[in-house]
Design a protein around this motif. Structure first.
Motif, mmCIF file in Angstrom:
data_model
loop_
_atom_site.group_PDB
_atom_site.id
_atom_site.type_symbol
_atom_site.label_atom_id
_atom_site.label_comp_id
_atom_site.label_asym_id
_atom_site.label_seq_id
_atom_site.Cartn_x
_atom_site.Cartn_y
_atom_site.Cartn_z
ATOM 1 N N ASP A 244 4.012 0.070 -3.423
ATOM 2 C CA ASP A 244 3.857 -0.709 -4.654
ATOM 3 C C ASP A 244 2.395 -1.081 -4.924
ATOM 4 O O ASP A 244 2.050 -2.254 -4.996
ATOM 5 C CB ASP A 244 4.734 -1.974 -4.554
ATOM 6 C CG ASP A 244 4.910 -2.656 -5.905
ATOM 7 O OD1 ASP A 244 4.555 -2.038 -6.926
ATOM 8 O OD2 ASP A 244 5.397 -3.792 -5.940
ATOM 9 N N ARG A 245 1.541 -0.062 -5.085
ATOM 10 C CA ARG A 245 0.126 -0.366 -5.364
ATOM 11 C C ARG A 245 -0.036 -1.033 -6.716
ATOM 12 O O ARG A 245 -0.903 -1.866 -6.927
ATOM 13 C CB ARG A 245 -0.705 0.921 -5.338
ATOM 14 C CG ARG A 245 -0.731 1.491 -3.947
ATOM 15 C CD ARG A 245 -2.016 2.198 -3.632
ATOM 16 N NE ARG A 245 -1.907 2.707 -2.279
ATOM 17 C CZ ARG A 245 -2.919 2.996 -1.507
ATOM 18 N NH1 ARG A 245 -4.142 2.860 -1.949
ATOM 19 N NH2 ARG A 245 -2.732 3.430 -0.288
ATOM 20 N N GLU A 246 0.852 -0.662 -7.642
ATOM 21 C CA GLU A 246 0.818 -1.286 -8.965
ATOM 22 C C GLU A 246 1.072 -2.792 -8.820
ATOM 23 O O GLU A 246 0.400 -3.607 -9.449
ATOM 24 C CB GLU A 246 1.918 -0.636 -9.812
ATOM 25 C CG GLU A 246 1.880 -0.939 -11.265
ATOM 26 C CD GLU A 246 3.238 -0.608 -11.879
ATOM 27 O OE1 GLU A 246 3.747 -1.442 -12.611
ATOM 28 O OE2 GLU A 246 3.778 0.493 -11.586
ATOM 29 N N GLY A 247 2.042 -3.133 -7.951
ATOM 30 C CA GLY A 247 2.336 -4.546 -7.689
ATOM 31 C C GLY A 247 1.145 -5.252 -7.078
ATOM 32 O O GLY A 247 0.883 -6.416 -7.388
ATOM 33 N N ALA A 248 0.412 -4.553 -6.190
ATOM 34 C CA ALA A 248 -0.761 -5.154 -5.553
ATOM 35 C C ALA A 248 -1.818 -5.486 -6.599
ATOM 36 O O ALA A 248 -2.391 -6.582 -6.598
ATOM 37 C CB ALA A 248 -1.332 -4.209 -4.502
ATOM 38 N N LEU B 295 -6.711 -7.582 -2.258
ATOM 39 C CA LEU B 295 -5.672 -6.713 -2.817
ATOM 40 C C LEU B 295 -6.287 -5.602 -3.648
ATOM 41 O O LEU B 295 -5.946 -4.430 -3.491
ATOM 42 C CB LEU B 295 -4.729 -7.543 -3.699
ATOM 43 C CG LEU B 295 -3.653 -8.367 -2.981
ATOM 44 C CD1 LEU B 295 -3.105 -9.422 -3.924
ATOM 45 C CD2 LEU B 295 -2.536 -7.467 -2.492
ATOM 46 N N GLU B 296 -7.192 -5.985 -4.531
ATOM 47 C CA GLU B 296 -7.798 -5.021 -5.440
ATOM 48 C C GLU B 296 -8.563 -3.968 -4.638
ATOM 49 O O GLU B 296 -8.454 -2.766 -4.875
ATOM 50 C CB GLU B 296 -8.759 -5.750 -6.387
ATOM 51 C CG GLU B 296 -9.085 -4.967 -7.625
ATOM 52 C CD GLU B 296 -8.819 -5.793 -8.890
ATOM 53 O OE1 GLU B 296 -8.582 -5.189 -9.935
ATOM 54 O OE2 GLU B 296 -8.831 -7.045 -8.813
ATOM 55 N N VAL C 11 -7.774 2.179 0.226
ATOM 56 C CA VAL C 11 -6.983 2.626 1.373
ATOM 57 C C VAL C 11 -6.183 3.866 0.995
ATOM 58 O O VAL C 11 -5.473 3.872 -0.014
ATOM 59 C CB VAL C 11 -6.042 1.501 1.867
ATOM 60 C CG1 VAL C 11 -5.120 2.027 2.962
ATOM 61 C CG2 VAL C 11 -6.844 0.329 2.394
ATOM 62 N N ALA D 211 -8.208 -3.141 -1.374
ATOM 63 C CA ALA D 211 -7.342 -2.300 -0.543
ATOM 64 C C ALA D 211 -6.583 -1.297 -1.403
ATOM 65 O O ALA D 211 -6.471 -0.116 -1.053
ATOM 66 C CB ALA D 211 -6.373 -3.172 0.255
ATOM 67 N N ALA D 212 -6.082 -1.747 -2.562
ATOM 68 C CA ALA D 212 -5.328 -0.837 -3.429
ATOM 69 C C ALA D 212 -6.196 0.312 -3.909
ATOM 70 O O ALA D 212 -5.720 1.423 -4.142
ATOM 71 C CB ALA D 212 -4.748 -1.612 -4.623
ATOM 72 N N ARG E 208 7.006 -9.824 -5.804
ATOM 73 C CA ARG E 208 7.007 -8.401 -5.444
ATOM 74 C C ARG E 208 6.711 -8.197 -3.965
ATOM 75 O O ARG E 208 6.880 -7.102 -3.442
ATOM 76 C CB ARG E 208 5.988 -7.640 -6.303
ATOM 77 C CG ARG E 208 6.436 -7.601 -7.753
ATOM 78 C CD ARG E 208 5.470 -6.850 -8.621
ATOM 79 N NE ARG E 208 5.670 -5.420 -8.564
ATOM 80 C CZ ARG E 208 5.504 -4.605 -9.604
ATOM 81 N NH1 ARG E 208 5.181 -5.101 -10.761
ATOM 82 N NH2 ARG E 208 5.666 -3.311 -9.475
ATOM 83 N N LEU F 133 0.824 -1.215 0.000
ATOM 84 C CA LEU F 133 0.000 0.000 0.000
ATOM 85 C C LEU F 133 0.855 1.261 0.000
ATOM 86 O O LEU F 133 0.481 2.279 -0.570
ATOM 87 C CB LEU F 133 -0.929 -0.010 1.209
ATOM 88 C CG LEU F 133 -2.019 -1.091 1.154
ATOM 89 C CD1 LEU F 133 -2.788 -1.145 2.449
ATOM 90 C CD2 LEU F 133 -2.957 -0.836 -0.019
ATOM 91 N N SER G 82 4.603 -12.235 -9.812
ATOM 92 C CA SER G 82 3.869 -11.233 -9.044
ATOM 93 C C SER G 82 4.053 -11.441 -7.547
ATOM 94 O O SER G 82 4.169 -10.475 -6.782
ATOM 95 C CB SER G 82 2.378 -11.295 -9.388
ATOM 96 O OG SER G 82 2.197 -11.113 -10.771
ATOM 97 N N PHE H 155 -2.860 4.805 7.471
ATOM 98 C CA PHE H 155 -3.781 4.244 6.475
ATOM 99 C C PHE H 155 -5.206 4.338 6.980
ATOM 100 O O PHE H 155 -5.497 4.054 8.146
ATOM 101 C CB PHE H 155 -3.461 2.767 6.224
ATOM 102 C CG PHE H 155 -2.213 2.547 5.440
ATOM 103 C CD1 PHE H 155 -2.020 3.164 4.220
ATOM 104 C CD2 PHE H 155 -1.224 1.705 5.907
ATOM 105 C CE1 PHE H 155 -0.857 2.948 3.479
ATOM 106 C CE2 PHE H 155 -0.068 1.478 5.185
ATOM 107 C CZ PHE H 155 0.115 2.097 3.972
#
Lengths: 197, 197
Positions: free
Chosen positions: A36-40, B47-48, B54, B50-51, B16, A33, B13, B63
């Motif tokens: 690396d949100r792109e990684g998430a 993940l989706e 948050v 939270a990204a 990361r 968070l 992935s 956060f």
């Protein structure tokens, strides 16, 4: 953090990964968070896609996106040999050697009575069906790991294949390439001595 | 495995995540696909979500999913004290003690010149703005970690706050509760001796 539902749910979900406790899950969630949100998002898509599209090869049982895995589809593979491994990672290790051109069967596990994993859980019947159906098969190479569970699995398979008219072999035990005797465990040296050639 | 694109992408992935190398990533991917697809889908959604949802609290920088975090929204918190911590996990540890009723500022990092992390990267200006804007503030408690970077961060903040008419304190260093002197490191004992009360 108590009312931060998305973050809590992310931490709980990360804990389902093997070897990840609550501290690691927190660290992973904060890292994704914060840095690396792109990684998430990428990980989310990869998970969803893999969970939907990866299935088992109908012949060798390894992970594949098609009916047959690339190895089973390859017409150049030698159909007289079948190598039994525990996981796709073990299969990949065998492939990297370049020394084996036969077929595979991936157990996707190992017998482990203490954890309640019996012959049905790792699909041994599927292996025996496969062996019966391969007309040209002459040799089954047991390449399960050299751990207590791997040895048990190899032993059970070897017993079940007795009298089926197929040769059953096991990967050689011995001193690893590049190692010094002084640092090799005694069980390995004893095996290497008995199997000397 | 070479042609198994979804699986390869999933392993890449997973790498990361902090502390996850290629072997761990493989193990995680195999575990999810073999034993816990439901967990994979749940993790993907978490993940989706939270990204996307948050963000940072506009006051304390931790956060949260709203404009303000629950602590900053709570009217019962004591506005005369502001505790500076490195991460939300540190803030959660402070909260669990039940011994602190003031406000927080979460740096989301620490000064670390060797890693190229300077005052701007951890939003120190935002901290100073916050301190200026809190009319009732009398004390800033520096609760960064007692590591080299945490001590440096505390020192830099303390220096910058000199002459601002606010008292700056640091968490006490000393012997942990429940520990035996014999096993406590010498630096800690020396600090406990100097700060004896």
């Amino acid at each position: 953090m108590a009312d931060n539902h998305s973050l809590e749910l992310l931490i709980q979900s990360l804990r389902r990964l093997p070897g990840v406790g609550v501290k690691s899950a927190q660290r992973m969630a904060f890292h994704l968070l914060q840095h690396d949100r792109e990684g998430a998002v990428q990980l989310a898509r990869a998970l969803e896609h893999a969970a939907g599209s990866v299935k088992h090869c109908s012949l060798c049982h390894t992970f594949t996106e098609d009916e047959l895995c690339p190895t089973c589809r390859d017409p150049r593979r030698d159909h007289s040999q079948l190598c039994v491994v525990e996981t796709p990672a073990d299969q990949a290790a065998m492939e990297r050697t370049g020394a084996y051109k036969g077929l595979y069967f991936v157990l996707m596990g190992k017998l482990s009575p203490l954890d309640g994993v019996g012959p049905r859980d790792i699909g041994l019947q599927k292996l025996f069906d496969r062996i019966s159906s391969e007309a040209d098969l002459r040799e089954v190479i047991l390449a399960t790991n050299f751990t207590a569970e791997g040895e048990t699995t190899a032993h059970v398979i070897a017993q079940a294949l007795k009298g089926r008219g197929v040769q059953v072999t096991r990967l050689a035990r011995g001193v690893p390439v590049g190692s010094e005797l002084e640092y090799v465990d005694l069980g390995t040296i004893a095996h290497a001595l008995v199997d000397r050639r």
